[in-house]
Design a protein around this motif. Sequence first.
Motif, short mmCIF file in Angstrom:
data_model
loop_
_atom_site.label_atom_id
_atom_site.label_comp_id
_atom_site.label_asym_id
_atom_site.label_seq_id
_atom_site.Cartn_x
_atom_site.Cartn_y
_atom_site.Cartn_z
N VAL A 10 8.03 24.50 -28.30
CA VAL A 10 9.15 23.83 -28.34
C VAL A 10 9.55 23.65 -29.85
N ILE A 11 11.08 23.59 -30.22
CA ILE A 11 11.20 23.30 -31.47
C ILE A 11 12.13 21.79 -31.24
N TRP A 12 11.75 20.95 -32.19
CA TRP A 12 12.15 19.67 -32.13
C TRP A 12 12.95 19.41 -33.43
N ASP A 13 14.12 19.03 -33.48
CA ASP A 13 15.02 18.75 -34.77
C ASP A 13 15.29 17.25 -34.88
N GLY A 14 14.97 16.60 -35.89
CA GLY A 14 15.17 15.20 -36.23
C GLY A 14 14.05 14.33 -35.60
N THR A 15 14.53 12.89 -35.83
CA THR A 15 13.84 11.81 -35.22
C THR A 15 13.67 11.70 -33.86
N ASN A 16 12.80 10.80 -33.45
CA ASN A 16 12.74 10.57 -32.19
C ASN A 16 13.71 10.25 -31.08
N ARG A 22 14.15 21.87 -27.83
CA ARG A 22 14.51 23.14 -26.81
C ARG A 22 13.02 23.59 -26.52
N SER B 66 7.46 13.20 -33.67
CA SER B 66 8.48 12.73 -34.26
C SER B 66 8.76 11.28 -34.55
N ASN B 67 8.27 10.59 -33.42
CA ASN B 67 8.52 9.09 -33.37
C ASN B 67 7.18 8.52 -34.44
N PRO B 76 10.84 13.69 -39.56
CA PRO B 76 10.66 15.27 -39.69
C PRO B 76 12.15 15.83 -39.77
N GLU B 77 12.21 17.12 -40.55
CA GLU B 77 13.42 17.86 -40.19
C GLU B 77 13.08 18.67 -38.92
N ARG B 78 12.01 19.33 -38.70
CA ARG B 78 11.82 20.20 -37.66
C ARG B 78 10.15 20.08 -37.45
N LEU B 79 10.07 20.09 -35.89
CA LEU B 79 8.73 20.29 -35.66
C LEU B 79 8.56 21.46 -34.71
N GLU B 80 7.79 22.40 -34.58
CA GLU B 80 7.47 23.39 -33.70
C GLU B 80 6.23 23.30 -33.23
N THR B 81 6.22 23.14 -31.73
CA THR B 81 5.00 22.71 -31.10
C THR B 81 4.73 23.80 -30.10
#
Lengths: 145, 143
Positions: A10-16, A22, B66-67, B76-81
Amino acid sequence: MPRIERHADVIWDGTNTRGSGRIDAGTGAFSGLEYSLPVRVGKGAEGKTSPEELLAAAHAGCFAMSLAGELRDDDARIHVTANVVMDEVSGKGHLVVESQLHVRARAQVDQGAFRRAVEAADEGCPFSQLIKAGARVSINAELEA
Amino acid sequence: MTERSAQVTWQGSLMEGSGEIHEVPSGAFGPLQISWPSRAEEPAGKTSPEELIAAAHAACFAMALSNGLAEAGHAPERLETSATITFVPGTGITKAALSAVGTVPGLDEARFKDAAEQAKDGCPVSGALKGNVELTLDARLQS
């Protein structure tokens, strides 16, 4: 026994609240699935998925396979709908509280054998066993003529 | 309360039959084909319940992290999980391994690891699984 591993990225961009993510499957079976908080806790749809929708797909697939394993019928036809329920639990935040299975099957068995097969499938389905740590599994099963 | 559903149709025996995960109600994916050989041996491009659990877990974990970071004042700007689910036929699902690589301005590695640990324990999918599975975490900042 073989150990089977499956992974997803998963790639997460930005805040919750305002960001989005994606999801890619390791096998390539699906990729670039979008999700976000408003879609996850709202009415859904908009072409975006959510962790709970993915769990529903996992549980329906897992249970259908386990029931096929119990029925041992080359002509069986099994239909499973899984409905995964997430709720806010006092003091614990959001939790997956229940997975409801609705099963309809056509197979060469009597009602008693079918009931036993459904119970055995629940015990044998790895996902059912896994989520019983924190959630209920309810099953409504019907043998079709 | 939020509900999400999915449907599967399976035809035939476990070993020789096959199934289809219908297009999901959101329209985000499906139909997807599943079978026992592709679940327990080489996937050949097919998904499986374990891969779908991995996708749900990695997604849930990223959102929870992110929360947590945003609440601590370090959005965060970006997290890759990622999540890797281990399945041993006859035994069950034995392990869920989570990883996170973060791009988080102004945060040091130790605090990122703390936030990731909390997200690992607190995300709703972890809540449903933990207790019945070994849950591991590998978290670091993007170097």
